[in-house]
Design a protein around this motif. Sequence first.
Motif, mmCIF file in Angstrom:
data_model
loop_
_atom_site.group_PDB
_atom_site.id
_atom_site.type_symbol
_atom_site.label_atom_id
_atom_site.label_comp_id
_atom_site.label_asym_id
_atom_site.label_seq_id
_atom_site.Cartn_x
_atom_site.Cartn_y
_atom_site.Cartn_z
ATOM 1 N N ALA A 278 0.847 -1.189 0.000
ATOM 2 C CA ALA A 278 0.000 0.000 0.000
ATOM 3 C C ALA A 278 0.880 1.236 0.000
ATOM 4 O O ALA A 278 1.971 1.244 0.608
ATOM 5 N N MET A 279 0.410 2.306 -0.681
ATOM 6 C CA MET A 279 1.134 3.581 -0.758
ATOM 7 C C MET A 279 0.345 4.657 -0.031
ATOM 8 O O MET A 279 -0.840 4.856 -0.319
ATOM 9 N N ASN A 280 1.009 5.358 0.891
ATOM 10 C CA ASN A 280 0.379 6.508 1.549
ATOM 11 C C ASN A 280 0.588 7.711 0.649
ATOM 12 O O ASN A 280 1.722 8.158 0.445
ATOM 13 N N ILE A 286 5.512 3.281 1.942
ATOM 14 C CA ILE A 286 5.010 2.032 1.383
ATOM 15 C C ILE A 286 5.002 1.002 2.496
ATOM 16 O O ILE A 286 6.029 0.761 3.140
ATOM 17 N N THR A 287 3.840 0.381 2.764
ATOM 18 C CA THR A 287 3.700 -0.608 3.832
ATOM 19 C C THR A 287 3.137 -1.901 3.259
ATOM 20 O O THR A 287 2.612 -1.945 2.132
ATOM 21 N N VAL A 288 3.272 -2.956 4.088
ATOM 22 C CA VAL A 288 2.741 -4.267 3.698
ATOM 23 C C VAL A 288 1.261 -4.329 4.041
ATOM 24 O O VAL A 288 0.886 -4.010 5.175
ATOM 25 N N LYS A 289 0.449 -4.736 3.086
ATOM 26 C CA LYS A 289 -0.975 -4.905 3.378
ATOM 27 C C LYS A 289 -1.474 -6.318 3.067
ATOM 28 O O LYS A 289 -2.621 -6.642 3.337
ATOM 29 N N GLY A 290 -0.608 -7.148 2.505
ATOM 30 C CA GLY A 290 -0.965 -8.548 2.228
ATOM 31 C C GLY A 290 0.161 -9.464 2.680
ATOM 32 O O GLY A 290 1.082 -9.071 3.395
ATOM 33 N N THR A 291 0.077 -10.747 2.280
ATOM 34 C CA THR A 291 1.057 -11.750 2.684
ATOM 35 C C THR A 291 2.186 -11.804 1.661
ATOM 36 O O THR A 291 1.954 -11.951 0.454
ATOM 37 N N ILE A 292 3.413 -11.694 2.185
ATOM 38 C CA ILE A 292 4.595 -11.838 1.334
ATOM 39 C C ILE A 292 5.081 -13.283 1.464
ATOM 40 O O ILE A 292 5.465 -13.702 2.559
ATOM 41 N N ASP A 293 5.039 -13.994 0.360
ATOM 42 C CA ASP A 293 5.409 -15.413 0.376
ATOM 43 C C ASP A 293 6.541 -15.620 -0.617
ATOM 44 O O ASP A 293 6.390 -15.385 -1.823
ATOM 45 N N TYR A 294 7.681 -16.090 -0.068
ATOM 46 C CA TYR A 294 8.863 -16.300 -0.932
ATOM 47 C C TYR A 294 8.575 -17.337 -1.999
ATOM 48 O O TYR A 294 9.040 -17.228 -3.146
ATOM 49 N N GLU A 295 7.776 -18.367 -1.610
ATOM 50 C CA GLU A 295 7.477 -19.423 -2.580
ATOM 51 C C GLU A 295 6.563 -18.940 -3.689
ATOM 52 O O GLU A 295 6.508 -19.552 -4.757
ATOM 53 N N ASP A 296 5.852 -17.841 -3.480
ATOM 54 C CA ASP A 296 4.954 -17.297 -4.501
ATOM 55 C C ASP A 296 5.672 -16.334 -5.426
ATOM 56 O O ASP A 296 5.589 -16.428 -6.651
ATOM 57 N N MET A 297 6.401 -15.353 -4.890
ATOM 58 C CA MET A 297 7.145 -14.373 -5.694
ATOM 59 C C MET A 297 8.463 -14.061 -5.011
ATOM 60 O O MET A 297 8.531 -13.888 -3.804
ATOM 61 N N LYS A 298 9.498 -14.036 -5.849
ATOM 62 C CA LYS A 298 10.840 -13.776 -5.313
ATOM 63 C C LYS A 298 11.130 -12.279 -5.185
ATOM 64 O O LYS A 298 11.952 -11.886 -4.373
ATOM 65 N N PHE A 299 10.494 -11.434 -6.025
ATOM 66 C CA PHE A 299 10.699 -9.982 -5.918
ATOM 67 C C PHE A 299 9.476 -9.282 -6.486
ATOM 68 O O PHE A 299 8.688 -9.848 -7.242
ATOM 69 N N TYR A 300 9.335 -7.984 -6.111
ATOM 70 C CA TYR A 300 8.234 -7.146 -6.562
ATOM 71 C C TYR A 300 8.812 -5.844 -7.103
ATOM 72 O O TYR A 300 9.806 -5.323 -6.579
ATOM 73 N N GLU A 301 8.168 -5.284 -8.186
ATOM 74 C CA GLU A 301 8.557 -3.990 -8.737
ATOM 75 C C GLU A 301 7.386 -3.023 -8.610
ATOM 76 O O GLU A 301 6.263 -3.355 -8.986
#
Length: 789
Positions: A278-280, A286-301
């Motif tokens: 999420a972006m204020n 920028i904060t986390v608003k969902g689940t970060i799962d390494y097995e799902d995605m290795k990086f985000y842009e």
Amino acid sequence: FVLFAAWPAALSVTRYSIPEEMERGSVVANLAADLGLEPGGLAQREVKLDIFHNKKYLDVNKKTGELLIVETMDREYLCPSKPVSCLLKLDVIIESPLRIFNIELGITDINDNAPHFRRDRVELDVSESATPGERFSLPNAVDPDVGINTVKTYKLSTSQHFTIEIQTGTDGTQYVDLVLTRSLDREENAVHNLILTAVDGGNPVRSGTANIIVKVQDTNDNPPRFDKQIYTVNMTENSPIGTTVIKLNAIDLDEGPNSELVYSFTLYTSEKTQDVFAMNPSTGEITVKGTIDYEDMKFYEMHIEARDKGTYPLLGQCKVVVHVTDMNDNYPEITLQAVKNTVNEDVPVGTVIALVAMSDRDTGENGKVNLFINDSIPFVLNKSSDRPMHYKLLVSKPLDRESVPDYEITLIARDSGRPPLSDNETITVHLLDVNDNAPHFPQSFYTIRVMENNAPGALLSSLSAFDPDLHENQYLVYFILEKEIANTSMSMLFSINPENGNLYALKTFDYEMEKDFLFHIEARDSGSSPLSSNVTVHIIIVDQNDNAPVIVSPWRAHGSVVEEKIPRSTDKGSLVAKVIALDVDSVHNSRVTYQFLQVTDASLFSLDQYNGEIRTMRMFSFKDSRHQRLIVVAKDNGDPALSATVTIKLSTVETSVKAYSDMTEVPLEYDIFSDLNLYLVIGLGSVSFLLLITILVTIVLKCQKVKPSKAAPPCRNSVISERNSTIADSTLVSNDAYWYSLFLAETRKGKLVVRQPMPKGSRYIVSSIPRSTGMSETSDSAPSTLQVG
């Protein structure tokens, strides 16, 4: 009309010119010479000087004919409208014959005023988008001087962006414009401080200044800028919702709305990424608003833009790349197989409190688990030898319920992952009380003061002990440890409440009989093996003034009146009688003083207030009555004071001079410990008891022997007292050492004083010993004895 017809024609105008601010007493002109008058001709003629409303400035010296300055003139005051010429008109009128002279005095200007601005501070708002050549009006300066002394030119302080242009109006007034010579940049310099100076043409030159403050108004000419184009962030999987990823901070050099930024994701950011982060829009966080799962995605842009709020908004962009790090995301588990939640406080060291088992679904280092307990807890954990993931919780040192009644034991299971995960479990252990504490008194020794004549049953003090144990181990019972004094038990004198330790008196105490008591009180708990402690109590009886003085001399064998006979030829200063009173109270309550309550003739007798001696103040005269009545009061020093009185009736008798010629009075010594008295005491102490009895019997027999006398003489008394005191010169003085008995016997040669120490605790005995006058008549006073228990 006749006056106007007779008025002579005026002469031509005579003009003079002077500078303003000319000093007082200065000569403007010689009127006599300039008007064609003879020197000194004005002295005999009446001269009038008419200068309209300016008479205070000029005057004429009649002797010399000089026109003088009386008061300094200010051209700006006399001619406020700033005319080119400033003329002061006056008429000189001379009579006999009548002549009128018209004079004009021109006041020339000097440079005595500096230019000044009507506003010494000018603020201008100029947009940073203003183009060079723009003009801004400035206030002009004024100078009350005229001609060359007025404002000549203007100057501007050094500036890279501004200059001035001077314009002259049709009336000759100069106007100043501020001209922009170079473009402004608010971000470079938001305020320009200039100084405008106005200079006149006088000599010396005078000037005035005004502050010109140019405030540069912002325009939206700067886009937002990020300090980086790409930001890289490492995040562990399963980061909690709300965790801050990064806080972006773009900078816009403008101000106001032109610098207020709004952050947002651009269309290049995927919806999946926007579901996790999420972006204020206001802060750029920028904060986390969902689940970060390494097995799902290795990086985000994430593609970010910052847009300002100007009328024509500008924007800046950057990219945030989040790399996800794998983590130990399985927590260890604790299982309690057996727990003792309640134990006695005297449980032996090594007792097992709980059996604990652990598990972790991770493998490798992330699956290795260690068990810990929170600090400051006296327990230890021992691993089971055959089962590595099992522990025993043991008591490691003696427990004390009074220090810590309950223990909150936190078991912490922590794996070896990076970062490690942990789980915890809390065990509550309650300690049961054991009677291991004896009662405790706040003091080991209590001193209690009790006023004599107290009411039976009165509360003396509360002697409460404290026992930190619980329940029956804490319930206390109080006892008075039995102790007999003079065949009297303490429980007959005092009582203590067995429940609260309140100490009571069971009887009324008399200080004269009992001074203090010393005993012990015990406090015992109600445990199965009771514990106890005791405390010493010292009861001190405090004296009250409850005993009035007792008059023991002169002794009153028949009622309260004492009758004495003395020779009428008694000399001045002779001892007539001596009043002795005893008070069985203590200290100041027993100090007795004497005074006359009533006396027939106050000029005849004196009374010593301390030793009670009554002496003659003069010899008897034929006018004095043969019968004198003296009432003496003996008063103690208590509050309130108590007293006793004695009435002495004195009768004077006629006796021959020879009968008393050989009687002399030997004064008694005051210092009982002088060398002579010391030897006397030592000598008397060495005399046997038998010799003392013989002397006493002899004295008593002598007092009882009947002798002829015309009148019964006064008797003297001996006193044996249990009070700790010393009698010196028939005066009773308090002393804690021992008591003295005083034996007085009168002989023809004087008095015999015998002092003998009496044992403490004896009763005092007052014996009345008759005094013989050597006459043949029989005395009526008989020996008597007063015993006070």
